[in-house]
Structures are given as structure tokens and as C-alpha cells.
Enzyme design. Structure first.
Site, PDB file in Angstrom:
ATOM      1  CG  LEU A   6      -1.818  -1.205   1.408  1.00  8.97           C
ATOM      2  CD1 LEU A   6      -2.838  -0.938   2.507  1.00  8.97           C
ATOM      3  CD2 LEU A   6      -2.510  -1.589   0.107  1.00  8.97           C
ATOM      4  NE  ARG A  13       1.063  13.245  10.834  1.00  8.93           N
ATOM      5  CZ  ARG A  13       1.469  12.355  11.721  1.00  8.93           C
ATOM      6  NH1 ARG A  13       2.337  12.686  12.657  1.00  8.93           N
ATOM      7  NH2 ARG A  13       1.048  11.102  11.663  1.00  8.93           N
ATOM      8  CE  LYS A  20       3.356   8.091   4.318  1.00 13.77           C
ATOM      9  NZ  LYS A  20       2.593   8.018   5.576  1.00 13.77           N
ATOM     10  CG  ASP A 100       3.698   4.356   5.288  1.00 15.81           C
ATOM     11  OD1 ASP A 100       3.518   3.144   5.533  1.00 15.81           O
ATOM     12  OD2 ASP A 100       2.859   5.228   5.581  1.00 15.81           O
ATOM     13  CE  LYS A 350      37.655  14.289 -16.854  1.00 15.34           C
ATOM     14  NZ  LYS A 350      37.175  15.067 -18.004  1.00 15.34           N
ATOM     15  CG  ASN A 385      40.931  18.201 -19.267  1.00 20.06           C
ATOM     16  OD1 ASN A 385      41.035  19.332 -18.789  1.00 20.06           O
ATOM     17  ND2 ASN A 385      39.973  17.377 -18.947  1.00 20.06           N
ATOM     18  CE1 TYR A 386      35.383  21.411 -23.199  1.00 21.64           C
ATOM     19  CE2 TYR A 386      35.363  23.177 -21.579  1.00 21.64           C
ATOM     20  CZ  TYR A 386      34.738  22.467 -22.587  1.00 21.64           C
ATOM     21  OH  TYR A 386      33.474  22.819 -22.976  1.00 21.64           O
ATOM     22  CB  SER A 404      56.335  23.407  -8.872  1.00 19.47           C
ATOM     23  OG  SER A 404      56.772  22.484  -7.903  1.00 19.47           O
ATOM     24  CB  ALA A 422      59.621  24.763 -11.810  1.00 13.88           C
TER      25      ALA A 422
END
Ligand code: UD1
Ligand code: MG
Length: 456
Positions: A6, A13, A20, A100, A350, A385-386, A404, A422
Site C-alpha cells: 500500500l 505531514r 511520501k 511507508d 578525473k 584537457n579542455y 611545479s 618548473a
């Protein structure tokens, strides 16, 4: 057996536009928990009664083994079950669950099914110190200890009936042909003007069908969600149960009250997890993994003896054994780290593979890259990368040393053993074993003087 869930009620509420039963508990809709438990009982028919919230419920839940029946308007629990009647197989009993009530265990339900068998009406009941609001189980005899006669709802109960502490959890199992007959005869002549499912109990007694009860292992298994307060309480119950299961398997949790698992967390031996960690989806931690405080780990696998330092965030990452990650590291989808890779603070990776013993310890972005073994990526290394339109790959071969604050403008390749000075902005491939550096010439201007503040 047939199972009817059900899930048509509106849950006023909850103060929410979302039906719900779609509110999440441990990251998954309440109804999904009930469906999962129902499946453990191998039903032949599984039917969800929905109504409030339009088609959101069937859309969110659709699966091959699920049937849906719409109840509109919602005229009570008996009327709700009646909507499933055309779907029910007469040759097996029908179990009724609530969408529920998410934490009922298959073990407790099986106990009810075993008690009722094929011929009896079975009710899952509990004894509560405060039974207010629930339907009371009325038993024969002055002390209400005899056979079950009927269920009376709170709003219809007499003062003496209100003192009964045994309540209806709402979960019932009934022989299907008899259930269909009883449902067809329900009336709404009661305090709420609803068709009460609970009235089938008196109908069974009148028909000479035995009515029996079984009790769940824990009262929380029968708790429903009507408000955000109850949802939050059940979330804690569920998380405590999951945490205790991990402790019993030998996982060390700094505080079992401060871990959240929203999926499946599989742990090897001697895993330890500090406070405030959230695990989502399927996460696997191999033997000896250490997760420090406040990490969020989603759908990732972490190899043996790896150490994840505080405040790290993983999403679809594969981390090899003995890696050291963080603090404040972010591993995004498609990150594959081999063994003993070090990813330090404010480093983002990524869609990249990094081979064994390589290091990116500070302030670095590695995206769409293939990085070899024993590579050192200095502080502030960025793979560009973009280009605003396309993503391109960066390939860094084994034993490369990147100084660095270097930018590698992809697509680009750095040959084995190369060193990048660097500050280099690398726009062409760097040959193996050589130093490549791009750097503006440093000048010192002797005649320069600091400006001084002018008086007005
Ligand atoms: C019901 C029981 C009560 C029991 C209690 C346990 C009845 C008449 N009463 O009362 O004996 O102690 O549950 O929590 O059965 N629903 C529908 N369609 C409807 C009405 C309800 O699908 O027309 C669903 C709700 O979404 C909910 C469940 O049925 O999942 C129970 O409904 P609810 O209104 O909470 O019933 P109670 O009054 O609490
Ligand atoms: Mg209720």
C-alpha cells in the site's frame, strides 16, 4: 504468494511535493526498501497500490516483476487492497505490506507467513507501552487474552479498548479467495468514513476462519513514516543496524553513531573508519584499508592497506593497494590508481589512469590522462584537457619528473624519463630523458623604484 504494497497515501505531514513513499531512507526510496524485502520472499505477484502524486511512484519504481494499481480517490486501506484484486492469484495467500514501513525484516514476515499457513488470517502485531493512534487487537475474554475477534481503530475505540496495548502493525496475510470476498463486503460506516482493511478480521471470525498473530523481532520493524521527524528517527535506527553489522564483522568504527551508509559497503579484514564518513552506492574496502574522518566515498573500490586521509571525496574511483590519498583529495569518475600511488591535498583526478608508485602531492589537476609509473607531478601541475570544445588526452610515460606549476596542453605526450622544468607551459611533446623547459627570461630592472603614496 501475492504481495500487495500500500503506497497511495499522501503523507500530508511530510510537507513535501514528493509522494511520501519516495522519500529516501539510506539514499533509497522508502518503497524501494519494502520492495526489496518483498522480493526476498519470492512472491509470484507483486503489486504496488499508488495514488497520491500522480505517476511519480510507478515511474520511479518500474521493474519487470512489479505491477501497479492506481487508487483514486483514497478511501481507506481496505479500498486500497481492493484495487489489487484483479491481479491476485487465488491459489496462493496474499500478504499486505505498507510502502511507508521500510524496515520490516524478511525473517519477521516469514514468521507471520509460517504462522498463518494457507488457510488462516495472520496479523503481525506488537505490544506497545503507548498504543495511541494504532488499531487495537481485540481478543476474547475479560483480559483480552483469548482468540482475536476484531481490530478496532483508535477513533472508533471505547475507553476500555483504548487500554489494549497489542496493536495492528497493518501487515497481514490472508487466503486470497476469502480476502476478495471480505473486501467486497466492507462498509465505510465508521468514525473516519473509510473502508478499513482491518474489518476483514471480524469477517474472518464470522466465517469461521482462524485468525492468528505473529510478532516481529523488533518493534522498529513496524514503524512507519508519517513525518520528517519519524523519517529521521528510522534513518538512525537503520544506520545503527548497519554499523552494528560492520562491527560484528570486525570493522573498526571510531563511532558507530557517526557513519552513514547509503548503499552497500563491503569490507575486508582490519578495516577502520573514522567519524563522519558517508558511503554511497556499492563501495568495497579491501583488507587493512583506513578511512580517516569526513570522507565521502561513492561507488568506489579501495585496495588493501590503502589510507584515505580526512576530507577526501571519491566518485566511481578504483584505488589500488597501499595508496595514500588526501587530505582534501578529489577522485572523480574514471580514476584508476595502481598500487602505492600518492594523491595529496587539493589534487583532483578525473578519467585518468595513474600507474604504480607515482605521486601528485599538492594542488594538481590530472584529467583525461594516462600517467606511467614512478612519475612525480610537482605542486600545481595542470593537465589542460579542455579547449572549450573538445577534451584531449595527456600521456606521461614512466619515470617522468614534472616540475611545479607546469601546464600540459593536451593532446600531448611526455616521453619516458623526461624532466619538465618548473613553470613550463608545454605545447609540444617532450622527448624522453631530456630536460624540457619553457620559461620567460628572468630580468632584474635596476632603475625601478617602488611608487610612494602621494600626499593630497
Ligand atoms: C492503519 C490501520 C491500523 C494500524 C496502522 C498501523 C486501517 C484501517 N488501520 O491505520 O489498524 O494500527 O495502520 O500503522 O487499516 N493507504 C492507501 N490508501 C488509502 C489509505 C491508506 O494506500 O486509501 C496506505 C497509506 O499510504 C499507508 C497505509 O496504507 O501506507 C496505512 O494508511 P494510514 O492512513 O497510515 O493508516 P492508519 O490510519 O495509520
Ligand atoms: Mg499510519
Amino acid at each position: 504468494m501475492n504481495i500487495v504494497i500500500l503506497a497511495a497515501g499522501m503523507g500530508k505531514r511530510m510537507q513535501s511535493a514528493l509522494p511520501k513513499v519516495l522519500h529516501p531512507l539510506a539514499g533509497k526510496p522508502l518503497l524501494a526498501h519494502v520492495i526489496e524485502t518483498a522480493r526476498q520472499l519470492s512472491p509470484t505477484r507483486l503489486c504496488v497500490i499508488y495514488g497520491h502524486g500522480g505517476d511519480q511512484v510507478p515511474q520511479a519504481m518500474q521493474a519487470n516483476d512489479l505491477a501497479f494499481a492506481k487508487q483514486e480517490p483514497q478511501l481507506g486501506t481496505g479500498h486500497a487492497v481492493a484495487q489489487a484484486v484483479p491481479q491476485l492469484d487465488d491459489s496462493v495467500p496474499t500478504l499486505i505490506l505498507y510502502g511507508d514501513v521500510p524496515l520490516t525484516t524478511a525473517t519477521s514476515l516469514q514468521r507471520l507467513l509460517d504462522t498463518a499457513g494457507a488457510e488462516k488470517l495472520g496479523i503481525l502485531t506488537v505490544n506497545l507501552d503507548d498504543p495511541t493512534g494504532y488499531g487495537r487487537i481485540v481478543r476474547a475474554g475479560d483480559n483480552h487474552t483469548g482468540d482475536i475477534c476484531r481490530i478496532v481503530e483508535q477513533k472508533d475505540a471505547s475507553e476500555t479498548e483504548k487500554n489494549i496495548r497489542e496493536v495492528n502493525t497493518g501487515i497481514m496475510v490472508a487466503p486470497t479467495p476469502a480476502l476478495k470476498k471480505w473486501l467486497s463486503k466492507l462498509s465505510n460506516n465508521n468514525a473516519q468514513g473509510e473502508y478499513y482493511l482491518t474489518d476483514i478480521v471480524a469477517a474472518a471470525v464470522a466465517d469461521g476462519v482462524p485468525v492468528v498473530s505473529a510478532q516481529p523481532d523488533h518493534v522498529w520493524e513496524t514503524h512507519g513514516v508519517n513525518s520528517k521527524v519519524q523519517l529521521a528517527e528510522l534513518e538512525r535506527v537503520h544506520q545503527r543496524n548497519l554499523a552494528h553489522r560492520l562491527l560484528e564483522q570486525g570493522v573498526t568504527l571510531a563511532d558507530p553513531a557517526r557513519i552513514d551508509i547509503r548503499g552497500t559497503l563491503t569490507c575486508g579484514r582490519d578495516v577502520s573508519i573514522d567519524v563522519g564518513c558517508v558511503f554511497e552506492g556499492d563501495v568495497v574496502l579491501a583488507d587493512g584499508v583506513r578511512i580517516d574522518a569526513y570522507c565521502v566515498i561513492s561507488a568506489s573500490r579501495i585496495g588493501a592497506q590503502a589510507h584515505v586521509r580526512p576530507y577526501s571525496h571519491f566518485e566511481n574511483a578504483d584505488v589500488g593497494p597501499e595508496c595514500i590519498i588526501g587530505p582534501f583529495a578529489r577522485l572523480r569518475p574514471g580514476t584508476v590508481l595502481a598500487e602505492d600511488v600518492h594523491i595529496g591535498n587539493f589534487v583532483e583526478v578525473k578519467n585518468s589512469e595513474i600507474a604504480a608508485h607515482s605521486k601528485a602531492n599538492h594542488l594538481t589537476y590530472v584529467g583525461d590522462s594516462t600517467v606511467g609509473s614512478r612519475v612525480n607531478l610537482g605542486a600545481g601541475t595542470i593537465t589542460c584537457n579542455y579547449d572549450g570544445v573538445n577534451k584531449s588526452r595527456t600521456i606521461i610515460e614512466d619515470d617522468v619528473f614534472v616540475g611545479s606549476a607546469t601546464q600540459l596542453i593536451a593532446p600531448i605526450r611526455v616521453g619516458k624519463g623526461a624532466t619538465l622544468g618548473a613553470g613550463t607551459t608545454l605545447t609540444k611533446d617532450a622527448p624522453a630523458d631530456k630536460l624540457t623547459v619553457s620559461r620567460a627570461k628572468q630580468v632584474t630592472v635596476d632603475s625601478w623604484q617602488r611608487p610612494v603614496k602621494q600626499k593630497k
